[in-house]
Design a protein around this motif. Structure first.
Motif, PDB file in Angstrom:
ATOM      1  N   MET A 249      42.286  36.285  43.026  1.00 40.14           N
ATOM      2  CA  MET A 249      41.089  37.056  43.386  1.00 40.14           C
ATOM      3  C   MET A 249      41.277  37.814  44.702  1.00 40.14           C
ATOM      4  O   MET A 249      40.664  38.867  44.902  1.00 40.14           O
ATOM      5  N   ASP A 250      42.143  37.293  45.580  1.00 44.29           N
ATOM      6  CA  ASP A 250      42.338  37.950  46.881  1.00 44.29           C
ATOM      7  C   ASP A 250      42.959  39.333  46.737  1.00 44.29           C
ATOM      8  O   ASP A 250      42.801  40.177  47.615  1.00 44.29           O
ATOM      9  N   CYS A 251      43.656  39.593  45.641  1.00 40.26           N
ATOM     10  CA  CYS A 251      44.237  40.941  45.486  1.00 40.26           C
ATOM     11  C   CYS A 251      43.702  41.646  44.235  1.00 40.26           C
ATOM     12  O   CYS A 251      44.304  42.603  43.751  1.00 40.26           O
ATOM     13  N   LEU A 252      42.554  41.143  43.718  1.00 41.98           N
ATOM     14  CA  LEU A 252      41.993  41.731  42.486  1.00 41.98           C
ATOM     15  C   LEU A 252      41.747  43.235  42.621  1.00 41.98           C
ATOM     16  O   LEU A 252      42.193  44.027  41.800  1.00 41.98           O
TER      17      LEU A 252
ATOM     18  N   LYS B  73      54.262  35.780  28.016  1.00 44.15           N
ATOM     19  CA  LYS B  73      54.806  36.774  28.953  1.00 44.15           C
ATOM     20  C   LYS B  73      53.784  37.168  30.029  1.00 44.15           C
ATOM     21  O   LYS B  73      54.001  38.143  30.766  1.00 44.15           O
ATOM     22  N   MET B  74      52.655  36.466  30.075  1.00 47.58           N
ATOM     23  CA  MET B  74      51.576  36.835  31.007  1.00 47.58           C
ATOM     24  C   MET B  74      52.019  36.718  32.469  1.00 47.58           C
ATOM     25  O   MET B  74      52.680  35.754  32.847  1.00 47.58           O
ATOM     26  N   ASN B  75      51.641  37.696  33.288  1.00 45.55           N
ATOM     27  CA  ASN B  75      51.777  37.562  34.742  1.00 45.55           C
ATOM     28  C   ASN B  75      50.679  38.411  35.396  1.00 45.55           C
ATOM     29  O   ASN B  75      49.884  39.063  34.711  1.00 45.55           O
ATOM     30  N   TRP B  76      50.658  38.408  36.711  1.00 47.75           N
ATOM     31  CA  TRP B  76      49.582  39.096  37.434  1.00 47.75           C
ATOM     32  C   TRP B  76      49.558  40.594  37.127  1.00 47.75           C
ATOM     33  O   TRP B  76      48.496  41.201  36.996  1.00 47.75           O
ATOM     34  N   ASP B  77      50.753  41.197  36.972  1.00 45.45           N
ATOM     35  CA  ASP B  77      50.805  42.636  36.688  1.00 45.45           C
ATOM     36  C   ASP B  77      50.127  42.982  35.362  1.00 45.45           C
ATOM     37  O   ASP B  77      49.577  44.056  35.192  1.00 45.45           O
ATOM     38  N   LYS B  78      50.230  42.043  34.411  1.00 45.55           N
ATOM     39  CA  LYS B  78      49.688  42.347  33.075  1.00 45.55           C
ATOM     40  C   LYS B  78      48.285  41.758  32.862  1.00 45.55           C
ATOM     41  O   LYS B  78      47.652  42.040  31.845  1.00 45.55           O
TER      42      LYS B  78
ATOM     43  N   TYR C 233      45.132  48.246  37.685  1.00 47.95           N
ATOM     44  CA  TYR C 233      44.262  48.420  36.514  1.00 47.95           C
ATOM     45  C   TYR C 233      42.791  48.115  36.815  1.00 47.95           C
ATOM     46  O   TYR C 233      41.937  48.263  35.954  1.00 47.95           O
ATOM     47  N   TYR C 234      42.520  47.648  38.052  1.00 45.91           N
ATOM     48  CA  TYR C 234      41.160  47.199  38.362  1.00 45.91           C
ATOM     49  C   TYR C 234      40.139  48.338  38.248  1.00 45.91           C
ATOM     50  O   TYR C 234      39.135  48.220  37.539  1.00 45.91           O
ATOM     51  N   ALA C 235      40.433  49.454  38.939  1.00 42.89           N
ATOM     52  CA  ALA C 235      39.479  50.581  38.946  1.00 42.89           C
ATOM     53  C   ALA C 235      39.238  51.076  37.516  1.00 42.89           C
ATOM     54  O   ALA C 235      38.104  51.379  37.125  1.00 42.89           O
TER      55      ALA C 235
END
Lengths: 260, 260
Positions: free
Chosen positions: B216-219, B183-188, B224-226
């Motif tokens: 990486m361009d929208c990391l 179920k992996m995607n960029w949001d998760k 959840y990044y911060a």
């Protein structure tokens, strides 16, 4: 002139002096042997798809095996103190009680379920006495209910199949039936035939009958034949009836062949 | 002139006015479509062998599934009275106790084994209190120990994986990890990356990292990044280090290409 060998897989080559199709040689992507058009099997795409499908099936098998290994329980004999009832061979008063868990027996056998979920002697006493069974067979039976595995020889397969039938443990019955079919031969065919009839094993019955029908010339000499005539004459009649139908069908087929 | 169609499978045909290999057409025994020599896959023998092998694998899968169905136990919640201990979420005093069998817990988890086979509070009281878990998760966890099945969504997969790690139920951990990877995607990805690190799930970690490196361009814009920088700065450093290595390798490959 022999066909020229090609080095690249699945390429087609032709000898320069002939258009004969026999001269076109391809190399199989699977076995890497050369073949001509008459022996062609599949296209490249189907070969690749079949490879992927096989890979997926093998992966599924691995996952199922991991699940089985998770679900299989250790034999209750390894840790007897955790059991909440015991089983005993009724005819062997000196046998060491075999520990088990009520909820396992209930989940594996509708007969144990009826026995243990109602107010029956066994449920109250916590002891289940099983008749016509040796200690070793009973132990193997209980182990099977936990592990779905048993170490079989012909006798043990028959003994456990009989218990599988008595306690309606279908999986055990099928497991033993498959073993008996795999080990079937002329020496065992008549005994297996009578046994399969007694315990309602259709596949074993058919397998034994097939071996018997292939050996009708020595049927009456078989050491179990006279015994079967005495114990189950109707079963012997069924053998002859099936043989007769086959003979008549074969004769009919020959007649049709002659007429055409 | 288009190749002539042949009606028989796997036969070779040639147009009468050309020796061009393109004109030789066979029919695939599997998909029954026509193909030319460039698209040839296997010989007939390998096709037949592959068919038999597939048949055997499917048969093995059926047998394994039958064995699984025999070994799977009913949820202890279906028949609570047979249990010999109960589990409770430590933080929910009003929860209905979840019944279970000591010998099942012992056989599924080395942590329960150590707890219940020694003279510990849980062993004496017959009550196991489990912290940081909801009633629903605990119920699903106990069910899994009997059935090897669970109804998952993302949250339940994370909750059960955490319990699988805590009680060393490897099969459950793998089961949940596979679900999360599927179920992996960029949001998760970032949340899964941190989670996989915390619970030591190598495959999930790699799967999450692969998705992150592809985005990486929208990391830094990911919600959840911060949070990850605050909670696990070393993990963020690892992302950048892996990215850097990949960039340098790619640049190196380009340089080599230019020189050649």
């Amino acid at each position: 002139m022999p066909p020229r060998r090609c080095t690249a897989p699945a390429t087609l080559q032709t000898s320069s002096d002939s258009d004969d199709l026999e001269d076109f040689i391809m190399r199989c992507l699977s076995c890497e042997e050369e073949y001509d058009a008459d022996d062609a099997g599949t296209c490249k795409e189907c070969y690749q798809e079949a490879n992927e499908a096989e890979e997926e099936l093998r992966h599924e098998i691995e996952e199922l095996k991991a699940k089985l290994s998770f679900l299989a329980l250790p034999s209750p004999l390894l840790n007897p103190s955790t059991g909440d009832l015991v089983l005993l061979p009724a005819d062997d008063s000196s046998a060491v009680p075999i520990p088990a868990h009520k909820h396992i027996l209930v989940s594996r056998s509708p007969v144990f379920k009826a026995m243990l979920e109602n107010d029956m002697t066994e449920s109250r006493s916590g002891t289940i006495k099983i008749s016509d069974v040796s200690y070793d067979t009973l132990r193997a039976f209980v182990d099977y209910l936990y592990t779905a595995e048993a170490s079989l020889d012909n006798q043990m397969a028959c003994n456990l199949l009989a218990l599988g039938e008595k306690y309606q443990v279908k999986h055990l019955k099928t497991y033993c039936e498959k073993y008996l079919i795999a080990k079937m031969n002329w020496d065992k065919a008549i005994a297996n035939y009578a046994f399969a009839y007694q315990y309602n094993c259709k596949q074993l019955l058919n397998a034994a009958l097939a071996v018997i029908l292939d050996n009708m010339d020595c049927l009456t000499q078989n050491e179990y034949y006279a015994e079967l005539v005495d114990s189950h004459p109707r079963l012997v009649v069924e053998i002859y009836e099936t043989y007769l139908v086959r003979q008549l069908n074969t004769a009919g087929a020959f007649r049709l062949q002659d007429q055409s």
